[in-house]
Design an enzyme around this catalytic site. Structure first.
Site, PDB file in Angstrom:
ATOM      1  N   THR A 126      -4.044  11.024   8.496  1.00  0.00           N
ATOM      2  CA  THR A 126      -2.884  11.184   9.376  1.00  0.00           C
ATOM      3  C   THR A 126      -1.751  10.418   8.703  1.00  0.00           C
ATOM      4  O   THR A 126      -1.988   9.390   8.088  1.00  0.00           O
ATOM      5  CB  THR A 126      -3.141  10.605  10.778  1.00  0.00           C
ATOM      6  OG1 THR A 126      -3.402   9.209  10.677  1.00  0.00           O
ATOM      7  CG2 THR A 126      -4.328  11.288  11.432  1.00  0.00           C
ATOM      8  N   ASP A 135      -6.702  -3.783  15.032  1.00  0.00           N
ATOM      9  CA  ASP A 135      -6.748  -5.036  15.780  1.00  0.00           C
ATOM     10  C   ASP A 135      -7.458  -6.125  14.991  1.00  0.00           C
ATOM     11  O   ASP A 135      -7.050  -7.294  15.029  1.00  0.00           O
ATOM     12  CB  ASP A 135      -7.446  -4.803  17.118  1.00  0.00           C
ATOM     13  CG  ASP A 135      -6.838  -3.627  17.858  1.00  0.00           C
ATOM     14  OD1 ASP A 135      -5.717  -3.767  18.373  1.00  0.00           O
ATOM     15  OD2 ASP A 135      -7.477  -2.550  17.886  1.00  0.00           O
ATOM     16  N   ALA A 154       1.628   7.575  22.423  1.00  0.00           N
ATOM     17  CA  ALA A 154       2.436   8.779  22.195  1.00  0.00           C
ATOM     18  C   ALA A 154       1.568  10.025  22.308  1.00  0.00           C
ATOM     19  O   ALA A 154       2.001  11.050  22.858  1.00  0.00           O
ATOM     20  CB  ALA A 154       3.094   8.707  20.822  1.00  0.00           C
ATOM     21  N   ASN A 210      -6.371  -0.075   9.252  1.00  0.00           N
ATOM     22  CA  ASN A 210      -7.469  -0.028  10.211  1.00  0.00           C
ATOM     23  C   ASN A 210      -8.684  -0.806   9.739  1.00  0.00           C
ATOM     24  O   ASN A 210      -8.894  -0.942   8.530  1.00  0.00           O
ATOM     25  CB  ASN A 210      -7.872   1.435  10.462  1.00  0.00           C
ATOM     26  CG  ASN A 210      -6.880   2.152  11.346  1.00  0.00           C
ATOM     27  OD1 ASN A 210      -6.409   1.587  12.324  1.00  0.00           O
ATOM     28  ND2 ASN A 210      -6.565   3.388  11.011  1.00  0.00           N
ATOM     29  N   GLY A 229       0.821  -1.210   0.000  1.00  0.00           N
ATOM     30  CA  GLY A 229       0.000   0.000   0.000  1.00  0.00           C
ATOM     31  C   GLY A 229       0.849   1.250   0.000  1.00  0.00           C
ATOM     32  O   GLY A 229       1.665   1.453   0.916  1.00  0.00           O
ATOM     33  N   GLN A 230       0.677   2.079  -1.029  1.00  0.00           N
ATOM     34  CA  GLN A 230       1.457   3.311  -1.143  1.00  0.00           C
ATOM     35  C   GLN A 230       0.546   4.538  -1.173  1.00  0.00           C
ATOM     36  O   GLN A 230       0.721   5.460  -1.965  1.00  0.00           O
ATOM     37  CB  GLN A 230       2.353   3.269  -2.372  1.00  0.00           C
ATOM     38  CG  GLN A 230       3.606   2.434  -2.172  1.00  0.00           C
ATOM     39  CD  GLN A 230       4.481   2.992  -1.071  1.00  0.00           C
ATOM     40  OE1 GLN A 230       5.043   4.075  -1.201  1.00  0.00           O
ATOM     41  NE2 GLN A 230       4.608   2.272   0.041  1.00  0.00           N
ATOM     42  N   HIS A 274      -7.274   0.000  19.034  1.00  0.00           N
ATOM     43  CA  HIS A 274      -6.848   1.247  18.382  1.00  0.00           C
ATOM     44  C   HIS A 274      -8.109   1.852  17.766  1.00  0.00           C
ATOM     45  O   HIS A 274      -8.430   1.642  16.600  1.00  0.00           O
ATOM     46  CB  HIS A 274      -5.801   0.968  17.311  1.00  0.00           C
ATOM     47  CG  HIS A 274      -5.409   2.185  16.511  1.00  0.00           C
ATOM     48  ND1 HIS A 274      -4.913   3.328  17.091  1.00  0.00           N
ATOM     49  CD2 HIS A 274      -5.467   2.429  15.173  1.00  0.00           C
ATOM     50  CE1 HIS A 274      -4.668   4.224  16.154  1.00  0.00           C
ATOM     51  NE2 HIS A 274      -4.996   3.707  14.978  1.00  0.00           N
ATOM     52  N   LYS A 320       0.617   5.542  -9.432  1.00  0.00           N
ATOM     53  CA  LYS A 320       0.960   6.034  -8.095  1.00  0.00           C
ATOM     54  C   LYS A 320       2.231   5.365  -7.590  1.00  0.00           C
ATOM     55  O   LYS A 320       3.126   6.029  -7.029  1.00  0.00           O
ATOM     56  CB  LYS A 320      -0.203   5.747  -7.132  1.00  0.00           C
ATOM     57  CG  LYS A 320       0.046   6.162  -5.667  1.00  0.00           C
ATOM     58  CD  LYS A 320       0.160   7.666  -5.532  1.00  0.00           C
ATOM     59  CE  LYS A 320      -0.069   8.134  -4.094  1.00  0.00           C
ATOM     60  NZ  LYS A 320       0.920   7.660  -3.120  1.00  0.00           N
ATOM     61  N   HIS A 326      -1.310   7.582   1.466  1.00  0.00           N
ATOM     62  CA  HIS A 326      -0.686   8.598   2.334  1.00  0.00           C
ATOM     63  C   HIS A 326       0.248   7.952   3.354  1.00  0.00           C
ATOM     64  O   HIS A 326       1.399   8.366   3.517  1.00  0.00           O
ATOM     65  CB  HIS A 326      -1.771   9.385   3.076  1.00  0.00           C
ATOM     66  CG  HIS A 326      -2.490  10.381   2.225  1.00  0.00           C
ATOM     67  ND1 HIS A 326      -1.880  11.510   1.738  1.00  0.00           N
ATOM     68  CD2 HIS A 326      -3.769  10.409   1.783  1.00  0.00           C
ATOM     69  CE1 HIS A 326      -2.755  12.204   1.014  1.00  0.00           C
ATOM     70  NE2 HIS A 326      -3.900  11.550   1.025  1.00  0.00           N
TER      71      HIS A 326
END
Length: 325
Positions: free
Chosen positions: A233, A127, A154, A124, A11-12, A179, A41, A14
């Site tokens: 993000t 989990d 973090a 995502n 996967g490329q 998560h 891409k 973001h």
């Protein structure tokens, strides 16, 4: 002969592209294999990264392999960053069916080609996808790491740092569970130089007695400030993934919260969720569960129930196609 470190990224988008750049900035890979079904891409990312080689710490062979996933079989680590970021605009659960469908196109192919390295999955819902990789591959679950709450922990340290003025590198604090929105801050285990947050709050309430519920909420939702502003993000999650990869290839025995298969920790088994883990060359070498308060245990139970609910949403295919015996 020097060891050649080989890293693959599926996967490329973001996040995947930023993982590639971050890995190269830290000088981890000697060979970097990039997968994406979008040929234009992928070619663009390979070209851009190759043009940047003069500014990275050392040279690296950057190879675009498209959807020839079998070429990743010789990698030491594969990072799964395949997904559709727009589907997670409101919730990390939004990618549930997209990312599981994508995982089903490559996990078995890489496994059947003889992959023996470590999976680091950041797609995502993290989990569920880590659990999916385990089910699809029949692979040793200790060699499958979901980035999980490494990033959210973090974020929690950052929030606590802003409240207390203590540098976030000097704070031990973990988000546990999913998560996603059901995760929670284990404030009972937050320490500064070995001294607990509870003890410091009693001694210096004006400095350490911040609103914990508000801090928890920021750790859970701060990623969506970035999502609202730029629809993704990228820097933070890429750095979290890179840190885990570094711990694996350097055999660091690094402690972080990440998603691993639960085998009785906190009373749960059979699914991936985040607890503190020791990360080294063999993946998750050890889990380090600490005592939870009654309230934290209830939060962990609820978080695992949410993960299990998402797994159930995948239906009978999940059970029928499992390689786990």
């Amino acid at each position: 002969m020097a060891l050649i470190r080989k890293i693959g990224i599926v996967g490329q988008g973001h996040v995947g592209a930023h993982v590639a750049n971050r890995l190269l900035e830290t000088g981890i890979p000697d060979e970097l294999y990039l997968c994406d079904i979008n040929e234009r891409k992928l070619a663009a990312e390979v070209q851009d990264l190759t043009d940047t080689l003069s500014f990275y710490p050392h040279n690296c062979a950057i190879v675009g392999v498209g959807d020839e996933y079998e070429k990743l079989a010789g990698c030491d680590v594969i990072v799964n960053a395949a997904g559709d970021v727009l589907s997670s605009a409101k919730s990390r659960d939004g990618e549930l069916f997209v990312t599981t469908d994508i995982a089903r196109t490559f996990v078995h192919r890489i496994t059947d080609a003889g992959f023996q390295g470590i999976w680091v999955s950041i797609a995502n819902p993290c989990d569920v996808i880590a659990t999916e990789i385990w089910r699809l591959s029949g692979y040793d679950p200790k060699r499958i790491i979901g980035s999980g709450t490494a990033l959210d922990s973090a974020r929690l340290r950052n929030v606590i740092s802003q409240h207390t003025g203590i540098d976030q590198h000097s704070i031990n604090a973990y988000m546990l569970g999913e998560h996603g929105f059901s995760e929670f801050a284990a404030f009972s285990a937050v320490t500064f130089g070995g001294k607990s947050l509870d003890a410091l709050t009693a001694e210096q309430p004006e400095r350490f007695g911040f609103d914990r519920a508000d801090a928890n909420d920021h750790a859970v939702h701060n990623g969506y400030i970035a999502m609202e502003g730029k629809h993704c993000t990228e820097y933070s999650v890429a750095s979290a993934a890179c840190r885990i990869v570094q711990a694996v290839v350097s055999n660091e025995h690094y402690v972080t919260a990440c998603s691993t298969l639960l085998t009785g920790e906190y009373g749960h088994s059979g699914l991936f969720a985040s607890i503190p883990c020791v990360i080294g060359a063999n993946g998750v070498e050890q889990t380090l569960p600490f005592a939870l308060t009654d309230e934290e245990q209830k939060a962990f139970d609820a978080s695992c129930a949410h993960i299990a609910g998402n797994i159930e949403r995948l239906g009978d295919w999940w059970r029928s196609e499992s390689r786990v015996k």
